[in-house]
Design a protein around this motif. Structure first.
Motif, mmCIF file in Angstrom:
data_model
loop_
_atom_site.group_PDB
_atom_site.id
_atom_site.type_symbol
_atom_site.label_atom_id
_atom_site.label_comp_id
_atom_site.label_asym_id
_atom_site.label_seq_id
_atom_site.Cartn_x
_atom_site.Cartn_y
_atom_site.Cartn_z
ATOM 1 N N GLU A 52 -4.879 1.323 8.702
ATOM 2 C CA GLU A 52 -4.837 -0.093 8.335
ATOM 3 C C GLU A 52 -4.785 -0.183 6.820
ATOM 4 O OE1 GLU A 52 -7.237 -4.282 9.218
ATOM 5 O OE2 GLU A 52 -8.195 -2.349 9.637
ATOM 6 N N TRP A 53 -3.970 -1.116 6.304
ATOM 7 C CA TRP A 53 -3.759 -1.217 4.859
ATOM 8 C C TRP A 53 -3.794 -2.671 4.425
ATOM 9 C CZ3 TRP A 53 -3.001 3.142 1.784
ATOM 10 C CH2 TRP A 53 -2.730 2.889 0.439
ATOM 11 N N LEU A 54 -4.359 -2.918 3.255
ATOM 12 C CA LEU A 54 -4.363 -4.244 2.651
ATOM 13 C C LEU A 54 -3.532 -4.181 1.379
ATOM 14 C CD1 LEU A 54 -5.533 -7.170 2.565
ATOM 15 C CD2 LEU A 54 -7.365 -6.244 1.121
ATOM 16 N N ARG A 87 -2.052 -7.818 5.437
ATOM 17 C CA ARG A 87 -2.806 -6.805 6.182
ATOM 18 C C ARG A 87 -1.916 -6.225 7.253
ATOM 19 N NH1 ARG A 87 -6.559 -8.627 9.738
ATOM 20 N NH2 ARG A 87 -7.602 -6.974 10.871
ATOM 21 N N SER A 90 -4.430 -3.139 -3.455
ATOM 22 C CA SER A 90 -3.647 -2.354 -2.517
ATOM 23 C C SER A 90 -4.481 -1.160 -2.134
ATOM 24 C CB SER A 90 -2.311 -1.906 -3.128
ATOM 25 O OG SER A 90 -1.521 -1.227 -2.167
ATOM 26 N N GLU A 91 -4.995 -1.148 -0.899
ATOM 27 C CA GLU A 91 -5.942 -0.107 -0.538
ATOM 28 C C GLU A 91 -5.976 0.115 0.968
ATOM 29 O OE1 GLU A 91 -9.730 -1.486 -1.805
ATOM 30 O OE2 GLU A 91 -9.712 -3.270 -0.541
ATOM 31 N N PRO A 92 -6.295 1.351 1.369
ATOM 32 C CA PRO A 92 -6.478 1.626 2.797
ATOM 33 C C PRO A 92 -7.805 1.048 3.275
ATOM 34 C CG PRO A 92 -6.953 3.590 1.497
ATOM 35 C CD PRO A 92 -6.453 2.549 0.538
ATOM 36 N N LEU A 93 -7.808 0.554 4.511
ATOM 37 C CA LEU A 93 -9.023 -0.037 5.066
ATOM 38 C C LEU A 93 -9.680 0.853 6.111
ATOM 39 C CD1 LEU A 93 -7.926 -3.775 5.491
ATOM 40 C CD2 LEU A 93 -9.195 -2.729 3.604
ATOM 41 N N ALA A 94 -8.857 1.517 6.943
ATOM 42 C CA ALA A 94 -9.422 2.338 8.020
ATOM 43 C C ALA A 94 -8.354 3.272 8.567
ATOM 44 C CB ALA A 94 -9.963 1.441 9.144
ATOM 45 N N THR A 95 -8.809 4.333 9.251
ATOM 46 C CA THR A 95 -7.917 5.247 9.966
ATOM 47 C C THR A 95 -8.568 5.622 11.294
ATOM 48 O OG1 THR A 95 -8.888 7.192 8.887
ATOM 49 C CG2 THR A 95 -6.931 6.244 7.852
ATOM 50 N N THR A 146 -6.582 7.183 -4.409
ATOM 51 C CA THR A 146 -7.422 6.490 -3.428
ATOM 52 C C THR A 146 -7.213 7.058 -2.036
ATOM 53 O OG1 THR A 146 -7.300 4.454 -4.735
ATOM 54 C CG2 THR A 146 -7.985 4.237 -2.444
#
Length: 244
Positions: free
Chosen positions: A21-23, A28, A5-10, A224
């Motif tokens: 964006e979050w996974l 997604r 569970s982690e952020p991918l982009a802003t 995170t």
């Protein structure tokens, strides 16, 4: 346990005030924030901003499932957004499910596999909406962090945390219950329980165990997010040192 569970982009949508964006597991999700902006008079609140959440599915058009998600995400976010800072305005959050933890095999698994998918989506939607609000510069009272927990029917089997499609398909026992849990976090310390949605069969002891596990997971997720925001600020600051 599967702690994905982690952020991918802003800041990747040029026409939105904030985006993220979050996974979460195999789910997604992206979110955009517009506002504070003018609000229709029928929705205007004299001393608060109106927070609107719109959830769009990955396939097809919105239905009752998305309407329920909208209300759940909105209820979780309201305590941490400083709505009194922008009275008589609208803050709109649009959550787009890009890819959900779904598979033909998952839906035919015994137990509550579809509910497990929904809890994964709910926790991811809360996280990505909060991150997009941060990216838009909306004033916040605290941070919020969410996760999904799935309990197999066998007491000897470990819980699935933010499950992927693979972990749902390979679980050795049927799924007994699914939980989406969100906590308020202030100063790195987990505080109030803001949301707890549960489906299935479970005992009070199992629920309290889920809450404890979720608190630890939410604290780690919050760290995170803080690290990501700190990196973004450093990169965007005009005082940031130039890379050699």
């Amino acid at each position: 346990m599967d702690p994905v569970s982690e952020p991918l982009a802003t800041t990747f949508l040029s026409r939105a005030d904030g985006s993220a964006e979050w996974l979460a597991g195999s789910t997604r999700i992206i979110a955009s924030v517009s506002g504070p902006m003018e609000v229709p008079r029928r929705d205007e609140l004299p001393i608060l901003a109106t927070l609107e959440v719109v959830v769009q599915p990955d396939i097809g058009v919105s239905g009752t499932r998305e309407q329920a998600l909208q209300e759940q995400v909105r209820r979780a976010l309201i305590p941490v957004v400083a709505l009194d800072m922008h009275p008589r305005t609208l803050i709109q959050v649009v959550v787009q499910i890009v890819q959900a933890t779904a598979d033909a095999g998952v839906k035919t698994r015994p137990g509550i596999a579809q509910a497990a998918v929904d809890m994964d989506v709910l926790s991811g939607a809360i996280n990505v909406a909060f991150l997009a609000l941060l990216d838009a510069g909306v004033a916040m009272r605290a941070t919020i962090s969410a996760c999904a927990l799935i309990l197999p029917s066998s007491s000897s089997a470990p819980p699935l945390l933010n499950p992927t499609t693979k972990s749902l398909l390979t679980s050795p026992s049927p799924l007994a219950s699914a939980h989406a849990i969100a906590y308020e976090v202030k100063g790195g310390v987990v505080g109030r329980l803001l949301l707890c949605e549960s489906v299935g069969t479970f005992t009070p002891t199992q629920l309290f165990s889920c809450l404890d596990t979720a608190a630890e997971t939410c604290a780690a997720t919050n760290d995170t997010v803080r690290a990501l925001v700190a990196r973004n600020i450093a990169q965007c600051s005009k005082w940031a040192p130039e890379s050699s």
